[in-house]
Design a protein around this motif. Structure first.
Motif, PDB file in Angstrom:
ATOM      1  N   HIS A   1      48.897  90.148  35.473  1.00  0.00           N
ATOM      2  CA  HIS A   1      49.012  90.373  34.116  1.00  0.00           C
ATOM      3  C   HIS A   1      50.551  90.388  33.373  1.00  0.00           C
ATOM      4  CE1 HIS A   1      48.022  91.277  30.172  1.00  0.00           C
ATOM      5  NE2 HIS A   1      48.256  92.469  29.933  1.00  0.00           N
TER       6      HIS A   1
ATOM      7  N   ARG B   1      54.330  73.861  30.441  1.00  0.00           N
ATOM      8  CA  ARG B   1      53.359  74.778  30.583  1.00  0.00           C
ATOM      9  C   ARG B   1      51.945  74.557  30.698  1.00  0.00           C
ATOM     10  NH1 ARG B   1      53.991  79.734  27.648  1.00  0.00           N
ATOM     11  NH2 ARG B   1      52.110  79.461  26.314  1.00  0.00           N
TER      12      ARG B   1
ATOM     13  N   ASN C   1      43.273  77.463  31.585  1.00  0.00           N
ATOM     14  CA  ASN C   1      43.632  78.461  31.566  1.00  0.00           C
ATOM     15  C   ASN C   1      43.271  79.402  32.979  1.00  0.00           C
ATOM     16  OD1 ASN C   1      44.854  81.094  30.407  1.00  0.00           O
ATOM     17  ND2 ASN C   1      43.038  81.943  30.144  1.00  0.00           N
TER      18      ASN C   1
ATOM     19  N   ASP D   1      51.369  86.833  33.164  1.00  0.00           N
ATOM     20  CA  ASP D   1      50.878  86.420  32.284  1.00  0.00           C
ATOM     21  C   ASP D   1      51.551  86.600  30.812  1.00  0.00           C
ATOM     22  OD1 ASP D   1      48.717  84.766  33.315  1.00  0.00           O
ATOM     23  OD2 ASP D   1      47.320  86.415  33.242  1.00  0.00           O
ATOM     24  N   VAL D   2      51.952  87.782  30.847  1.00  0.00           N
ATOM     25  CA  VAL D   2      52.658  88.157  29.625  1.00  0.00           C
ATOM     26  C   VAL D   2      53.940  87.755  29.350  1.00  0.00           C
ATOM     27  CG1 VAL D   2      53.673  90.365  28.605  1.00  0.00           C
ATOM     28  CG2 VAL D   2      51.447  90.594  29.176  1.00  0.00           C
TER      29      VAL D   2
ATOM     30  N   LEU E   1      51.578  78.247  33.179  1.00  0.00           N
ATOM     31  CA  LEU E   1      52.161  79.109  32.131  1.00  0.00           C
ATOM     32  C   LEU E   1      53.315  79.945  32.468  1.00  0.00           C
ATOM     33  CD1 LEU E   1      49.168  80.651  30.383  1.00  0.00           C
ATOM     34  CD2 LEU E   1      50.365  78.629  29.524  1.00  0.00           C
TER      35      LEU E   1
ATOM     36  N   ALA F   1      53.390  84.302  28.251  1.00  0.00           N
ATOM     37  CA  ALA F   1      53.117  84.034  26.896  1.00  0.00           C
ATOM     38  C   ALA F   1      54.292  84.348  26.140  1.00  0.00           C
ATOM     39  CB  ALA F   1      52.028  85.288  26.756  1.00  0.00           C
TER      40      ALA F   1
ATOM     41  N   MET G   1      43.434  83.192  24.155  1.00  0.00           N
ATOM     42  CA  MET G   1      43.400  83.429  25.534  1.00  0.00           C
ATOM     43  C   MET G   1      44.962  83.582  26.254  1.00  0.00           C
ATOM     44  SD  MET G   1      41.400  80.179  26.482  1.00  0.00           S
ATOM     45  CE  MET G   1      41.813  78.544  26.381  1.00  0.00           C
ATOM     46  N   GLN G   2      45.771  82.613  25.754  1.00  0.00           N
ATOM     47  CA  GLN G   2      46.863  82.665  26.300  1.00  0.00           C
ATOM     48  C   GLN G   2      48.009  83.298  25.702  1.00  0.00           C
ATOM     49  OE1 GLN G   2      47.190  78.474  27.174  1.00  0.00           O
ATOM     50  NE2 GLN G   2      46.157  78.535  29.056  1.00  0.00           N
ATOM     51  N   ASN G   3      47.519  84.078  24.695  1.00  0.00           N
ATOM     52  CA  ASN G   3      48.617  85.404  24.111  1.00  0.00           C
ATOM     53  C   ASN G   3      48.274  86.421  24.952  1.00  0.00           C
ATOM     54  OD1 ASN G   3      48.156  83.035  22.370  1.00  0.00           O
ATOM     55  ND2 ASN G   3      48.358  84.251  20.575  1.00  0.00           N
ATOM     56  N   TYR G   4      48.695  86.288  26.035  1.00  0.00           N
ATOM     57  CA  TYR G   4      48.520  87.769  26.996  1.00  0.00           C
ATOM     58  C   TYR G   4      49.236  88.807  26.460  1.00  0.00           C
ATOM     59  CZ  TYR G   4      45.986  84.593  30.338  1.00  0.00           C
ATOM     60  OH  TYR G   4      45.219  83.747  30.867  1.00  0.00           O
TER      61      TYR G   4
END
Lengths: 331, 331, 331, 331
Positions: A223, C287, C248, A226-227, C291, A230, D134-137
């Motif tokens: 996570h 990306r 994703n 992922d953050v 990502l 993002a 979904m990719q705005n983690y």
């Protein structure tokens, strides 16, 4: 010769405590550590921001200082009590270690010093107590970092650094050495019963390679990545997710806006019993660096944060090109 | 009065070490701990099976002994060195604690004793060293248990038990008390820098409530539950998965074929700094027992393993029916 | 022009079904897919081994065939019913697509064909039904692979491949194109309501880039990597763990002993509603590929499994060196 | 007799689409679904709040309507296209199903109706398209809910409900029946290729038992529970975390401030191939309800949301007290 831990040190070091970083844009760095790493902001002033991990009851484990240069200002360790500060002072005076008392906001008695390889450090015996946030799960963000765990320092002389710190009671859990010899390339040393609190690895130093926060599990690491992606820091992951052979840590390394490096990791093992020998890794063994997956980036191997006013020296030990390739996992 | 840790104990206890269980069907119990929990079998004899966690370099942390009755035979703690065994002997002799040296296979000097509330225990200072299996990921099964972490003992007198163990240097990290008083209902005590190594809770005792293994993450707990379900032990989960308020542990409790209880858990926090006060929980606070989810089963609250030859006594403290309901989370 | 899905295809394709690989050492490949990936062996003969995912009730989703060369023999798709096989036959005959009925053990009516870019494929409408193993959690190993999900094929002509398959009712969920133009570099096409069942990307082809199994969660991916490392396949991870921008997916790619590539992944999103447009990615957007984290290895980009008897052709579209660097994430 | 899916339904239902709830305090309910569940708020008006899952490109999957009573207003399903709305209208007219066209903000053509057991429903063929998050983690919270997946409705007549919906093309993946008979106690029906979109279970009905969002993994469930606990909703978990035998879902059930029930779950399996038979569970088989762990609370079994204006009827099938105990997992 592999140094052996002094069983009766003059004072008691208990854990890695706080790292102080010079940063060139205070707000940008705060945002990074709060939003991309997930640390809690304890306090902000015009020049300094104090942060801590979610479970930490101590006022700070990361201090950001507004600075013209992106240096690692110093790294802090805890000693058991005020009396240990006095004992450290006496010991350093007798041993000829440069040191001085300093006043630090929110800290108890604090002793600043440089170790024999030029690492800028301080001991403190207490901090202001604040709330543990570990059960404020609604405030968890990014990597869910729980607590500062350890430091890794690049040094030109691993042997000397290791002798100094084992002399203060630290114990080697794992180490790297040239194949078939005792030339120390890296030492993982602990005081709190898991694999490491302070690591020295061979290279141009002194430089702070990284400081590390423990996270609850592997999904926290994912996570956090992922953050980071993002929020535009996806390219600032310069290693991982991966699994080190040494220490068995599941890791993710991130560079902050000044290129200081922070590790998030999980699953160190316990290292308490005296009969358990340290684990030796030949530097030609690539599993040392990762049990699986792709090798670290060159950035990860060659970049680190200098300490202010400390000249960086070339390492005493050097590798053949072949060894270096193996060391870097490029085989 | 809440007992305070003796800062200069006569000897150094370092961690929970090994639990010895009497089991009525040796093979069935071995299968349970190997296949449903995921422990590693170190050695088997006709009468005894030794197991350990995946990361453990010590020969055993769980010993199964063929027995007519399903008793908890004893629980073991580590002391730092052989010298600490001698010091413990001297201290127990002076303090009038019943004790004796015993020979245990694969263990160094071992001292057996009963604490003032009748808990059968032993100290040892070393064990045979075996391979850590933590990087043999292909051998990981069920809950991926890494290491023995702590014990919970039900006692008729928490105050006396707590005074004894804090007197030996253990430190209270959290405790439960009657609302508005200092009547101790439970004490969570540690020596190794996280929340607990030894817990006493109020009830009919002495009985071993559970012993606990640390697992790498929450998904290990869920997989352990799935494996238990697949192997016919789904009903033997008598609590969890859930999150304790106390200690913040994410937990799963399983009953073995003799109804001994083993906990798998994750994410204790660090508890090292001396300035950090223990956390108090009123027994009327149901979040103490679980931050979320359904209350424990009655089995979890009222069943535990007796020690051979130790009469179980009713608790000195008793609750009103209303308090008891809250205590059980039945509000 | 981006091809549009035929809303009334002549027959109904339902999902990716089974991949057939030529392997040079049958036992070694079986061991890899069973122990390192975690698939279930359904049946073995002297020349052929059938495997499936844990939840699959169909006899096989992976077939290993003893072979002198490590080719991808063919990839299979399911059609709804026997009638769809007949309809496909009629359609291919009318459209001039080379095809023939074949007998396959454990499969219903099966139609083999090559698509216009030379991909060797077969349709089948049913298979022998076997037990779903998804609740046999005690048999879960490595990555806990649940079911075959999709294929990625490298082709010299993405436009032609995409027109063919959208003409059979597949729908584009995402695609890559040269910046500012409609030149298709990759198309992600689906029939079962998530992001893809069949992917074509630009390059030397036809070659099978990978086939993919869905896993329950991120921790399964990490455990698969750990098991791969423990069993000596750590270096055979040629990408990941990482997160694709496209689809994703959280992914891990492994190479088998013949260098066929298998993906384990989690968290595709749902793609059912007709009003939702496909997502476009410029090939200059790094990306797209990840990502976060480090770029794929060159091995991942340039190696793939050829089909027997199908000449590999250079792609019709070529990139400038600068574009290629960006495409590879080397910026 | 177990109803069989109509292979050529008059129109094409594609998925569960949106649930509309009457809530007595709009802000409080919004805060719950946004902060405790983790949904995204798409739009707010004085009387209505629209929310969606993180991956959803459709304008809403949950609609909260300010209301005097806490009813389930209706549940929505998607059909493929506008033409399917027309076809449904024609079919309902011919079949005598009460229905009418309604105008719904942000939805395409919408047809409201009640099914033969009184469930208030609507079909729609499209919605306004919004960004997938979904990719705005960095915006992920609590359970990381990705998408609405299915509904469970309590009905007094499972047989009739099941016949109606299989007649519209839904397919039974699993079902519960009285031991040794064909009396249907529950039917799990799907249209989108995994285990269920619409479930009917036996009891006082019609009432909406729950609606369910898919989450990425087990750790999301645990984090959702932790967040619920931290925000004071820990007691509103009326079941789980646990694993259903039926559908193999890993689940967590939460009650909202009006006691509507929402499920978060992971790991349904795929159900597409026509040759795969549905799975039958005798109602005496407690593994049906949970593969492991403690039984559901009585609240979970007996409480559900009524539909406005629909009288609740007692079930046609009743159980013996013994069967009921087993059914409830109280054995």
């Amino acid at each position: 010769m592999l140094p052996v831990s002094n069983p009766h040190p003059q004072f008691s070091i208990t854990r890695a405590s706080h790292v102080v970083l010079g940063v060139t844009d205070l707000e940008r760095s705060r945002d990074f550590y709060r939003d991309v790493v997930g640390l809690v902001v304890t306090e902000e002033t015009d020049t300094t921001i104090y942060l801590r991990g979610l479970e930490e009851a101590a006022h700070h484990s990361l201090v950001l200082e507004r600075s013209a240069a992106a240096h690692a200002h110093r790294i802090g360790l805890r000693v058991r009590s005020d009396e240990d500060i006095h004992a450290a002072e006496r010991h350093f005076a007798a041993a000829g270690i440069e040191h001085r008392r300093v006043e630090r906001d929110h800290q108890g008695p604090t002793l600043q010093f440089r170790d024999p390889v030029g690492t800028l450090m301080e001991f403190t015996s207490s901090m202001d107590v604040v709330d543990r946030k570990m059960q404020n799960y609604d405030e968890y963000r990014a990597g869910f970092p729980q607590r500062l765990d350890h430091y890794q320092v690049v040094t030109y002389d691993v042997q000397t650094a290791t002798e100094f710190w084992t002399g203060l009671g630290m114990r080697i859990s794992e180490y790297t050495a040239t194949d078939g010899s005792d030339e120390l390339w890296g030492s993982w040393m602990e005081v709190k019963g898991n694999t490491h609190d302070l690591v020295f690895t061979n290279g141009r130093g002194p430089r702070l390679h990284h400081f590390a926060y423990a996270v609850p599990d592997g999904s926290s690491l994912l996570h956090a990545a992922d953050v980071a992606g993002a929020m535009g820091f996806g390219d600032e992951i310069d290693r991982g997710p991966g699994r080190h052979g040494i220490s068995n840590a599941l890791f993710l390394y991130l560079r902050d806006p000044d290129q200081h490096r922070v590790e998030l990791f999980n699953t160190h093992y316990q290292f308490i019993d005296l009969e358990t020998p340290p684990i030796r890794w030949d530097i030609s063994n690539a599993r040392r660096a990762q049990l699986w997956g792709m090798p670290a980036s060159n950035r990860w191997f060659f970049e680190a944060s200098e300490f202010p006013g400390e000249a960086v020296q070339d390492p005493l030990l050097t590798a053949t090109p072949q060894t270096l390739e193996t060391y870097l996992g490029l085989h």
